[in-house]
Scaffold this active site. Structure first.
Site, PDB file in Angstrom:
ATOM      1  N   LEU A  47      62.532 -17.839 -95.273  1.00 11.44           N
ATOM      2  CA  LEU A  47      63.799 -17.097 -95.267  1.00 11.44           C
ATOM      3  C   LEU A  47      63.823 -16.235 -94.013  1.00 11.44           C
ATOM      4  O   LEU A  47      62.819 -15.607 -93.670  1.00 11.44           O
ATOM      5  CB  LEU A  47      63.908 -16.193 -96.503  1.00 11.44           C
ATOM      6  CG  LEU A  47      64.599 -16.728 -97.748  1.00 11.44           C
ATOM      7  CD1 LEU A  47      64.572 -15.663 -98.842  1.00 11.44           C
ATOM      8  CD2 LEU A  47      66.039 -17.149 -97.486  1.00 11.44           C
ATOM      9  N   ASP A  48      64.959 -16.197 -93.326  1.00 11.21           N
ATOM     10  CA  ASP A  48      65.088 -15.345 -92.145  1.00 11.21           C
ATOM     11  C   ASP A  48      64.881 -13.879 -92.527  1.00 11.21           C
ATOM     12  O   ASP A  48      65.159 -13.485 -93.669  1.00 11.21           O
ATOM     13  CB  ASP A  48      66.482 -15.499 -91.526  1.00 11.21           C
ATOM     14  CG  ASP A  48      66.685 -16.859 -90.876  1.00 11.21           C
ATOM     15  OD1 ASP A  48      65.681 -17.471 -90.469  1.00 11.21           O
ATOM     16  OD2 ASP A  48      67.847 -17.303 -90.770  1.00 11.21           O
ATOM     17  N   PRO A  49      64.426 -13.049 -91.577  1.00 11.84           N
ATOM     18  CA  PRO A  49      64.243 -11.622 -91.870  1.00 11.84           C
ATOM     19  C   PRO A  49      65.500 -10.943 -92.416  1.00 11.84           C
ATOM     20  O   PRO A  49      65.405 -10.057 -93.268  1.00 11.84           O
ATOM     21  CB  PRO A  49      63.850 -11.032 -90.506  1.00 11.84           C
ATOM     22  CG  PRO A  49      63.202 -12.164 -89.785  1.00 11.84           C
ATOM     23  CD  PRO A  49      63.952 -13.397 -90.226  1.00 11.84           C
ATOM     24  N   ARG A 182      72.955 -20.219 -91.159  1.00 11.28           N
ATOM     25  CA  ARG A 182      73.486 -19.637 -89.917  1.00 11.28           C
ATOM     26  C   ARG A 182      74.259 -20.682 -89.113  1.00 11.28           C
ATOM     27  O   ARG A 182      75.319 -20.395 -88.551  1.00 11.28           O
ATOM     28  CB  ARG A 182      72.338 -19.089 -89.059  1.00 11.28           C
ATOM     29  CG  ARG A 182      71.733 -17.806 -89.594  1.00 11.28           C
ATOM     30  CD  ARG A 182      70.650 -17.293 -88.672  1.00 11.28           C
ATOM     31  NE  ARG A 182      69.445 -18.109 -88.692  1.00 11.28           N
ATOM     32  CZ  ARG A 182      68.784 -18.513 -87.618  1.00 11.28           C
ATOM     33  NH1 ARG A 182      69.246 -18.222 -86.413  1.00 11.28           N
ATOM     34  NH2 ARG A 182      67.674 -19.213 -87.724  1.00 11.28           N
TER      35      ARG A 182
END
Length: 235
Positions: A47-49, A182
């Site tokens: 998971l992205d930050p 994204r």
């Protein structure tokens, strides 16, 4: 619980934490509790930050099942800001371009979302962990090098408009492994004749694992206290 033989745990990753931060914290606390120097701990899907939500963490021999979980469908709740783009397609980078949004209506958004359901082609973000000639794309992008990534075939099972408060929309996405939300935001913006970037992302499900089944990092100590079996050394 036998963490060395292998356990499968569910976490709610906090905002700004990397996936590695979460795994590292749990591994550190677990190894101290078990009084061992090394123990295998891995996660089934980054998971992205700037994203929160479900992360599956495996220990010991259960790390062999990571691929199995990675191939399960995932559900996300994503919030998009229309009319603005960033190089990372989220809030990690500053806005680099502004586009018109006056022509966008709820009806147009709903029509455009329908075109993304099913099998699609998606080019991953350059700020991603995709590899280019053995190097991570984001490492090259941060050096200012030009990165060219190939499109991937993905499946979007469901795409639902939850809220439409233009220029902000909130959507629910059910998708296959390898989908970058994204990049989906970028493509939705383009399809609307504008631009878009993510301003919020939560993974709400992996397979059958939902958010309400997950623990927070603050609960790790209590969890280990209750579940680490204290084995007395044989004399």
């Amino acid at each position: 619980m036998d963490f060395i033989a292998g356990e499968i745990l569910y976490f709610n990753k906090p905002l700004t934490w990397t996936s590695f931060d979460l795994v590292n914290k749990f591994r550190y606390k677990l190894s101290r509790k078990l009084k061992v120097k090394k123990i295998k701990v891995g996660h089934a899907g980054t998971l992205d930050p700037l994203a929160t939500g479900v992360m599956i963490v495996c220990t010991g021999r259960a790390t062999k099942r990571i691929d199995e979980f990675q191939y399960q469908t995932k559900e996300y709740i994503a919030t998009l800001k229309l009319g603005e783009t960033t190089p990372s397609f989220d809030l990690e980078k500053e806005i680099d371009a502004v586009y018109p949004t006056e022509h966008i209506t709820r009806e147009l958004v709903e029509e455009v979302l329908k075109t993304f359901v099913g099998t699609i082609q998606q080019i991953p973000p350059v700020f991603s962990a995709c590899k280019v000639e053995g190097k991570r794309a984001y490492e090259l992008a941060r050096k200012g090098e030009e990165v060219e990534l190939k499109s991937k075939t993905l499946v979007i099972d469901e795409l639902e408009l939850l809220e439409c408060d233009l220029p902000v929309i909130k959507i629910r996405v059910v998708c296959s492994k390898g989908t970058y939300i994204r990049a989906l935001a970028r493509d939705i913006g383009k399809a609307l004749g504008s631009g878009a970037h993510l301003i919020g992302l939560e993974r709400t499900r992996i397979g059958e694992v939902t958010l309400d089944m997950c623990m927070s990092p603050e609960e790790i100590d209590d969890f280990l206290e209750q579940n680490v079996v204290k084995i007395e050394e044989e004399k």
